[in-house]
Write a protein that holds these residues in place. Structure first.
Motif, short mmCIF file in Angstrom:
data_model
loop_
_atom_site.label_atom_id
_atom_site.label_comp_id
_atom_site.label_asym_id
_atom_site.label_seq_id
_atom_site.Cartn_x
_atom_site.Cartn_y
_atom_site.Cartn_z
N VAL A 193 -4.13 -1.85 -1.12
CA VAL A 193 -3.06 -1.55 0.11
C VAL A 193 -1.77 -1.66 -0.71
CG1 VAL A 193 -2.06 -2.64 2.41
CG2 VAL A 193 -4.61 -2.72 1.75
N ALA A 194 -0.81 -0.64 -0.14
CA ALA A 194 0.75 -1.02 -0.60
C ALA A 194 1.58 -0.76 0.65
CB ALA A 194 0.91 0.15 -1.64
N VAL A 195 2.80 -1.21 0.58
CA VAL A 195 3.77 -0.77 1.52
C VAL A 195 4.76 0.07 0.77
CG1 VAL A 195 5.41 -1.81 3.05
CG2 VAL A 195 3.41 -3.19 2.69
N CYS A 196 5.07 1.16 1.23
CA CYS A 196 6.00 2.21 0.97
C CYS A 196 7.04 2.48 1.67
CB CYS A 196 5.36 3.43 0.68
SG CYS A 196 3.82 3.19 -0.59
N ASP A 197 8.28 3.00 1.24
CA ASP A 197 9.30 3.51 2.31
C ASP A 197 8.89 4.72 2.93
OD1 ASP A 197 9.90 5.30 0.34
OD2 ASP A 197 11.64 4.20 -0.57
N VAL A 198 9.69 5.29 3.64
CA VAL A 198 9.58 6.60 4.25
C VAL A 198 9.13 7.63 3.29
CG1 VAL A 198 11.73 7.22 4.85
CG2 VAL A 198 9.92 7.79 6.51
N TYR A 199 9.94 7.80 2.16
CA TYR A 199 9.87 8.68 1.11
C TYR A 199 8.39 8.48 0.23
CZ TYR A 199 14.25 9.31 2.73
OH TYR A 199 15.48 9.59 3.60
N GLY A 200 7.87 7.44 0.36
CA GLY A 200 6.53 7.13 -0.49
C GLY A 200 6.82 6.22 -1.78
N ALA A 201 8.02 5.68 -1.74
CA ALA A 201 8.16 4.77 -3.02
C ALA A 201 7.51 3.33 -2.59
CB ALA A 201 9.55 4.59 -3.20
N VAL A 202 6.75 2.74 -3.49
CA VAL A 202 6.16 1.46 -3.44
C VAL A 202 7.13 0.33 -3.46
CG1 VAL A 202 4.40 0.19 -4.27
CG2 VAL A 202 3.86 2.47 -4.51
N LEU A 203 7.07 -0.42 -2.43
CA LEU A 203 7.80 -1.57 -2.26
C LEU A 203 7.02 -2.91 -2.61
CD1 LEU A 203 9.50 -0.84 1.41
CD2 LEU A 203 10.42 -0.22 -0.98
N LEU A 204 5.48 -2.85 -2.36
CA LEU A 204 4.84 -3.91 -2.44
C LEU A 204 3.44 -3.44 -2.57
CD1 LEU A 204 4.89 -7.06 -2.43
CD2 LEU A 204 4.33 -6.97 -0.05
N ALA A 205 2.67 -4.01 -3.60
CA ALA A 205 1.27 -3.36 -3.79
C ALA A 205 0.64 -4.75 -3.90
CB ALA A 205 1.20 -2.62 -5.06
N ASN A 206 -0.98 -4.71 -3.53
CA ASN A 206 -1.50 -5.81 -3.78
C ASN A 206 -2.37 -5.57 -5.09
OD1 ASN A 206 -3.65 -3.85 -3.07
ND2 ASN A 206 -4.54 -5.18 -1.71
N PRO A 207 -2.84 -6.40 -5.75
CA PRO A 207 -3.64 -6.40 -6.92
C PRO A 207 -4.95 -5.45 -6.83
CG PRO A 207 -3.37 -8.72 -6.48
CD PRO A 207 -3.02 -8.11 -5.24
N ALA A 208 -5.29 -5.33 -5.67
CA ALA A 208 -6.39 -4.06 -5.77
C ALA A 208 -5.78 -2.86 -5.80
CB ALA A 208 -7.19 -4.39 -4.35
N MET A 209 -4.69 -2.71 -5.38
CA MET A 209 -4.24 -1.19 -5.48
C MET A 209 -3.86 -1.10 -6.95
SD MET A 209 -3.23 1.61 -4.34
CE MET A 209 -2.93 1.48 -2.21
#
Length: 209
Positions: free
Chosen positions: A24-40
Motif C-alpha cells: 500500500v502507498a499514499v500518493c498525491d494526485v500526480y502519482g508521487a509517493v507520499l508514504l509507503a508501507n514495507p510491503a510496497m
C-alpha cells in the motif's frame, strides 16, 4: 489534550499501515509517493523512505498508456471512482512480476484535492528465460484481444465466428491453465506472458508462441 489525542491516533494509524501485508502507498494526485508501507517497498526492492517522492508509474509500468490518461482526466475533473491499472515491474530477485494497481481518491471534503490510496495486487511472476506455461491457439489470442478491447461474449462470438458457448469454453480453458479468477486477470496474464503486445492499441498478438 485534544491535540495529543490526535497525535496518538495518527501514530496508531501509521503503525497499522506499516503492518498491513498488502503493498500500500499514499500518493498525491500526480502519482508521487507520499508514504509507503514495507510491503510496497519490498516489491520495489528498497525501503519505504526511499520510495518517497518517486512516481508510482515509474515503479510500476502500465500495460495500456491510454488507461492512465483516462484516469488522470477523471481525477482532474474530481471524479471519485476506484481506478485499476494492469502493471508489471521488476521482481527484486530478477525476472518480472505482474498484477494490478488500484487507486482510491481520498480527501477530508469533496472540495479538497484528493490524495490517492494505492494498493498493489500481485498476480504472478515470470522468471528470466522462462517459457510461457502454455501455448495459446490463434482463436484464443483473438478472443483475448477482443476482451482487452472490452468486448462482450456475444461480440467476441460474432467476431470469431464461434457461438457464445464456444467463446466461454475457450475462456474456461485459459482460466484453468493460468489459474485466473476472472476476465480482467485473464487479460493481465495475456499481457504478462507476451500473448498480447504491451503498449499497443488496439490490442494485438505479442511475441509469445
Amino acid at each position: 489534550m485534544q491535540g495529543q489525542g490526535a497525535v496518538i491516533w495518527r501514530n496508531r494509524a501509521l503503525t497499522l499501515f506499516d503492518r498491513v501485508a498488502v503493498p500500500v502507498a499514499v500518493c498525491d494526485v500526480y502519482g508521487a509517493v507520499l508514504l509507503a508501507n514495507p510491503a510496497m517497498a519490498a516489491e520495489c526492492g528498497t525501503t519505504p523512505g526511499r520510495l518517497r517522492g518517486r512516481g508510482v508509474l515509474e515503479l510500476f509500468s502500465p500495460r495500456e498508456a491510454g488507461q492512465v490518461e483516462r484516469i488522470a482526466q477523471a481525477l482532474r475533473l474530481r471524479h471519485r471512482s476506484r481506478y485499476q491499472v494492469s502493471v508489471r515491474w521488476p521482481a527484486p530477485g530478477g525476472g518480472e512480476r505482474y498484477g494490478e494497481l488500484t487507486a482510491d481518491p481520498v480527501s477530508d471534503t469533496a472540495d479538497d484535492t484528493p490524495a490517492l490510496l494505492v494498493m498493489l495486487r500481485v498476480r504472478g511472476e515470470r522468471r528470466p528465460g522462462a517459457e510461457p506455461p502454455v501455448r495459446v491457439s490463434p482463436v484464443e489470442v483473438r478472443i483475448l484481444a477482443l476482451l482487452a478491447r472490452g468486448a462482450t461474449t456475444a461480440r467476441a462470438a460474432r467476431e470469431t465466428g464461434l457461438t457464445p458457448d464456444g467463446v466461454t469454453y475457450h475462456l474456461r480453458r485459459l482460466s484453468a491453465r493460468w489459474n485466473a479468477a476472472n476476465r480482467t486477470e485473464l487479460v493481465a496474464r495475456a499481457y504478462a506472458l507476451g500473448v498480447l503486445a504491451p503498449g499497443v492499441w488496439p490490442p494485438e498478438p505479442g511475441d509469445a508462441p
